[in-house]
Design a protein around this motif. Structure first.
Motif, short mmCIF file in Angstrom:
data_model
loop_
_atom_site.label_atom_id
_atom_site.label_comp_id
_atom_site.label_asym_id
_atom_site.label_seq_id
_atom_site.Cartn_x
_atom_site.Cartn_y
_atom_site.Cartn_z
N LEU A 1 -0.87 31.59 50.52
CA LEU A 1 -0.75 30.29 51.19
C LEU A 1 0.05 30.46 52.48
O LEU A 1 0.89 31.34 52.60
CB LEU A 1 -0.04 29.30 50.27
N VAL A 2 -0.23 29.58 53.42
CA VAL A 2 0.51 29.55 54.67
C VAL A 2 1.42 28.33 54.61
O VAL A 2 0.96 27.21 54.33
CB VAL A 2 -0.44 29.46 55.88
N VAL A 3 2.71 28.54 54.84
CA VAL A 3 3.69 27.46 54.83
C VAL A 3 4.48 27.51 56.14
O VAL A 3 4.59 28.56 56.78
CB VAL A 3 4.66 27.56 53.62
N LEU A 4 5.03 26.37 56.51
CA LEU A 4 5.90 26.33 57.69
C LEU A 4 7.23 26.98 57.37
O LEU A 4 7.80 26.78 56.29
CB LEU A 4 6.14 24.89 58.13
N SER A 5 7.75 27.75 58.29
CA SER A 5 9.10 28.29 58.18
C SER A 5 10.07 27.18 58.60
O SER A 5 9.64 26.11 59.07
CB SER A 5 9.25 29.50 59.10
#
Length: 147
Positions: free
Chosen positions: A105-109
């Motif tokens: 998954l891609v998540v915001l840092s």
């Protein structure tokens, strides 16, 4: 009961409708130019901002790259390249899905959340500033369709 065919309809008011469409396109292009300027000032491009919006809207759980492809209307390779650029810029992270370790998954840092929040606030301000004009344009086009 007789039906009305297209030939029975009054002729379209093309000059008026084309003027409304031209105004709509100009307003959209003006907003997109604003968006391009604001995102460039933040050090990212329009596609990157669109990706941040999609990731933000997916929530804390994140989003798969295949979902990002659908959101961004980009090819998978272009989307993967964009995610990699965002990762190198420190705006996103790739994490394994806790429920399915095969999925990434891609998540915001933390930095991505800050940048995203600032850009969203500026865009919302611009949308709210132009909303009455956009509503009037859209209503005029909607009214045209019924007359």
């Amino acid at each position: 009961m007789a039906t009305i065919g297209l030939s029975d309809l009054p002729p379209p008011r093309l000059d008026e409708r084309s003027a409304h469409l031209a105004t709509l396109r100009r307003t959209i292009r003006s907003f997109l130019a604003f968006s391009a300027r604001v995102t460039r000032e933040a050090g990212i491009g329009a596609d990157a901002y669109q990706a941040l919006l999609a990731i933000q809207s997916a929530g804390a759980a994140g989003i798969t790259t295949s979902c990002l492809v659908a959101h961004l209307l980009l090819k998978p390779r272009a989307t993967l390249d964009l995610v990699e650029r965002l990762r190198r810029a420190g705006l996103v992270e790739r994490v394994r899905d806790a429920a399915d370790r095969r999925r990434v998954l891609v998540v915001l840092s933390a930095k991505g959340r800050v940048v995203s929040a600032r850009l969203i606030a500026r865009h919302l301000f611009e949308v709210r500033r132009n909303a009455p004009k956009m509503v009037a344009i859209l209503m005029s086009l909607s009214d045209d369709a019924t007359t």
